[in-house]
Design an enzyme around this catalytic site. Structure first.
Site, PDB file in Angstrom:
ATOM      1  N   ARG A 102     -10.101   1.109   7.750  1.00 22.95           N
ATOM      2  CA  ARG A 102      -9.713  -0.266   8.045  1.00 22.95           C
ATOM      3  C   ARG A 102     -10.833  -1.037   8.719  1.00 22.95           C
ATOM      4  O   ARG A 102     -10.647  -2.198   9.076  1.00 22.95           O
ATOM      5  CB  ARG A 102      -8.509  -0.246   8.988  1.00 22.95           C
ATOM      6  CG  ARG A 102      -7.188  -0.507   8.303  1.00 22.95           C
ATOM      7  CD  ARG A 102      -6.115  -0.299   9.357  1.00 22.95           C
ATOM      8  NE  ARG A 102      -4.992  -1.149   9.158  1.00 22.95           N
ATOM      9  CZ  ARG A 102      -3.823  -0.713   8.666  1.00 22.95           C
ATOM     10  NH1 ARG A 102      -3.676   0.532   8.288  1.00 22.95           N
ATOM     11  NH2 ARG A 102      -2.817  -1.526   8.558  1.00 22.95           N
ATOM     12  N   ARG A 125      -1.625  -8.861  13.087  1.00 19.45           N
ATOM     13  CA  ARG A 125      -2.115  -7.829  12.162  1.00 19.45           C
ATOM     14  C   ARG A 125      -2.856  -8.467  10.990  1.00 19.45           C
ATOM     15  O   ARG A 125      -3.854  -7.936  10.514  1.00 19.45           O
ATOM     16  CB  ARG A 125      -0.949  -6.960  11.672  1.00 19.45           C
ATOM     17  CG  ARG A 125      -0.542  -5.906  12.719  1.00 19.45           C
ATOM     18  CD  ARG A 125       0.903  -5.473  12.590  1.00 19.45           C
ATOM     19  NE  ARG A 125       1.218  -4.835  11.326  1.00 19.45           N
ATOM     20  CZ  ARG A 125       2.453  -4.722  10.834  1.00 19.45           C
ATOM     21  NH1 ARG A 125       3.488  -5.208  11.498  1.00 19.45           N
ATOM     22  NH2 ARG A 125       2.652  -4.119   9.691  1.00 19.45           N
ATOM     23  N   ARG A 169      10.545  -1.176  11.587  1.00 20.05           N
ATOM     24  CA  ARG A 169       9.440  -0.843  12.481  1.00 20.05           C
ATOM     25  C   ARG A 169       9.346  -1.854  13.609  1.00 20.05           C
ATOM     26  O   ARG A 169       9.534  -3.042  13.391  1.00 20.05           O
ATOM     27  CB  ARG A 169       8.125  -0.835  11.692  1.00 20.05           C
ATOM     28  CG  ARG A 169       7.834   0.502  11.063  1.00 20.05           C
ATOM     29  CD  ARG A 169       6.684   0.436  10.104  1.00 20.05           C
ATOM     30  NE  ARG A 169       5.508  -0.286  10.616  1.00 20.05           N
ATOM     31  CZ  ARG A 169       4.403  -0.483   9.901  1.00 20.05           C
ATOM     32  NH1 ARG A 169       4.327  -0.022   8.672  1.00 20.05           N
ATOM     33  NH2 ARG A 169       3.389  -1.137  10.416  1.00 20.05           N
ATOM     34  N   ARG A 191      11.490  -6.047   5.810  1.00 16.58           N
ATOM     35  CA  ARG A 191      11.246  -4.659   5.405  1.00 16.58           C
ATOM     36  C   ARG A 191      12.106  -3.685   6.219  1.00 16.58           C
ATOM     37  O   ARG A 191      12.229  -3.814   7.423  1.00 16.58           O
ATOM     38  CB  ARG A 191       9.760  -4.364   5.624  1.00 16.58           C
ATOM     39  CG  ARG A 191       9.351  -2.939   5.422  1.00 16.58           C
ATOM     40  CD  ARG A 191       7.880  -2.836   5.108  1.00 16.58           C
ATOM     41  NE  ARG A 191       7.015  -2.950   6.281  1.00 16.58           N
ATOM     42  CZ  ARG A 191       5.690  -2.835   6.220  1.00 16.58           C
ATOM     43  NH1 ARG A 191       5.080  -2.634   5.068  1.00 16.58           N
ATOM     44  NH2 ARG A 191       4.976  -2.958   7.314  1.00 16.58           N
ATOM     45  N   LYS A 199       0.823  -1.218   0.000  1.00 11.39           N
ATOM     46  CA  LYS A 199       0.000   0.000   0.000  1.00 11.39           C
ATOM     47  C   LYS A 199       0.853   1.261   0.000  1.00 11.39           C
ATOM     48  O   LYS A 199       0.654   2.171  -0.804  1.00 11.39           O
ATOM     49  CB  LYS A 199      -0.913   0.053   1.250  1.00 11.39           C
ATOM     50  CG  LYS A 199      -1.912  -1.071   1.359  1.00 11.39           C
ATOM     51  CD  LYS A 199      -2.893  -0.827   2.507  1.00 11.39           C
ATOM     52  CE  LYS A 199      -2.273  -0.817   3.894  1.00 11.39           C
ATOM     53  NZ  LYS A 199      -1.835  -2.136   4.379  1.00 11.39           N
TER      54      LYS A 199
HETATM   55  P1  ADP Z   1       0.544  -1.973   7.992  1.00 14.81           P
HETATM   56  O1  ADP Z   1      -0.420  -1.780   6.867  1.00 14.81           O
HETATM   57  O2  ADP Z   1       1.839  -2.553   7.555  1.00 14.81           O
HETATM   58  O3  ADP Z   1      -0.045  -2.704   9.166  1.00 14.81           O
HETATM   59  P2  ADP Z   1       0.350   0.845   8.895  1.00 14.81           P
HETATM   60  O4  ADP Z   1       1.512   1.755   8.966  1.00 14.81           O
HETATM   61  O5  ADP Z   1      -0.728   1.173   7.924  1.00 14.81           O
HETATM   62  O6  ADP Z   1       0.974  -0.577   8.594  1.00 14.81           O
HETATM   63  O7  ADP Z   1      -0.312   0.708  10.323  1.00 14.81           O
HETATM   64  C1  ADP Z   1       0.432   0.390  11.483  1.00 14.81           C
HETATM   65  C2  ADP Z   1      -0.506   0.226  12.672  1.00 14.81           C
HETATM   66  O8  ADP Z   1      -1.170   1.481  12.934  1.00 14.81           O
HETATM   67  C3  ADP Z   1      -1.632  -0.768  12.469  1.00 14.81           C
HETATM   68  O9  ADP Z   1      -1.226  -2.078  12.794  1.00 14.81           O
HETATM   69  C4  ADP Z   1      -2.701  -0.245  13.434  1.00 14.81           C
HETATM   70  O10 ADP Z   1      -2.421  -0.608  14.758  1.00 14.81           O
HETATM   71  C5  ADP Z   1      -2.517   1.274  13.328  1.00 14.81           C
HETATM   72  N1  ADP Z   1      -3.426   1.844  12.304  1.00 14.81           N
HETATM   73  C6  ADP Z   1      -3.078   2.405  11.110  1.00 14.81           C
HETATM   74  N2  ADP Z   1      -4.171   2.809  10.418  1.00 14.81           N
HETATM   75  C7  ADP Z   1      -5.245   2.498  11.188  1.00 14.81           C
HETATM   76  C8  ADP Z   1      -6.659   2.629  11.030  1.00 14.81           C
HETATM   77  N3  ADP Z   1      -7.214   3.163   9.927  1.00 14.81           N
HETATM   78  N4  ADP Z   1      -7.457   2.190  12.048  1.00 14.81           N
HETATM   79  C9  ADP Z   1      -6.939   1.645  13.160  1.00 14.81           C
HETATM   80  N5  ADP Z   1      -5.633   1.480  13.361  1.00 14.81           N
HETATM   81  C10 ADP Z   1      -4.774   1.882  12.405  1.00 14.81           C
END
Ligand code: ADP
Ligand code: ZN
Length: 220
Positions: free
Chosen positions: A88, A173, A162, A127, A13
């Site tokens: 999400r 996740r 990360r 990553r 993404k």
């Molecule tokens: P990835 O897609 O690799 O999990 P992100 O950087 O998009 O990584 O998100 C990291 C973390 O941040 C997620 O695991 C979640 O805990 C939180 N997060 C990000 N976006 C949202 C969202 N829209 N709603 C709830 N939690 C979120």
């Protein structure tokens, strides 16, 4: 134009959003990046977010929706936004539709990325991300390593891993994704905005290839 990047963690993404953002001149807004910035700065929001993120859980809907709601009022996103990692949950998607409608906007395109699960885990644990917030180039120490170990090719800053990119948290996740986020595929299918793209080394198609095709299609 409002573009949404949908897909499990590690499907590409962020990589695709970055390329689209640079080529279309529309800001990429990643809720994950915003949370990580707050965690680094030690803000109240950061403390709340960290309590969820460290456990591999989604941050509460009201917190996340509030954050996006205020971001939508900023000047830089008035001509378009690429939402990377939001919505999400179905609740977030419904809230987004309302927030956009109030501003006379709508979701124009949802890019749904799919990748086989074994590949996702391999990709996430390998990553590394550029620590420069203006760069954030993503590397894979096996598939796409930097020229000099630990250093970004583009800007020379240090690469970091990360904290939540470990096997155990990734598995959580992925579970969350299937339970809470994957219903959005049907949600946007019904709206007629969904475009599904497979990103996988098994078909020799990675994020850069998908981004290129999307850009070509938009030009037509
Ligand atoms: P990835 O897609 O690799 O999990 P992100 O950087 O998009 O990584 O998100 C990291 C973390 O941040 C997620 O695991 C979640 O805990 C939180 N997060 C990000 N976006 C949202 C969202 N829209 N709603 C709830 N939690 C979120
Ligand atoms: Zn960099």
């Amino acid at each position: 134009m409002v573009i949404i990047m949908l897909g499990a963690p590690g499907t590409g993404k962020g990589t695709i959003a970055k390329i689209l953002s640079e080529n279309l001149n529309i800001p990429q807004v990643s809720t994950g990046d915003i949370f990580r910035k707050h965690i680094k700065e030690g803000t109240e929001l950061g403390k709340i977010a960290e309590s969820y993120i460290s456990k591999g859980q989604l941050v509460a809907d009201d917190v996340t929706i509030g954050l996006v709601n205020s971001r939508l009022d900023e000047k830089d996103v008035q001509n378009g936004i690429i939402l990377d990692g939001f919505p999400r949950t179905v609740k977030q998607a419904e809230a987004l539709d309302e927030m956009l409608a109030k501003r006379n906007k709508k979701v124009d395109m949802v890019i749904n990325l799919t990748t086989p699960e074994e590949e996702i885990i391999e990709r996430i644990v390998n990553r590394r991300i550029c620590s420069n917030p203006d760069c954030k180039t993503v590397y894979n120490i096996i598939l796409n390593p930097p020229k000099k170990e630990g250093i970004c090719d583009v800007c020379g800053h240090e690469l970091i891993q990360r904290k939540d990119d470990n096997v155990e948290t990734v598995k959580k996740r992925l579970q969350n994704y299937f339970m809470q986020t994957s219903p959005l595929v049907e949600y946007y299918e019904k709206q007629g905005t969904l475009k599904t793209e497979e990103v996988s080394k098994s078909i020799n198609r990675l994020g850069g290839d998908v981004a290129k095709d999307i850009l070509e299609n938009l030009k037509r």
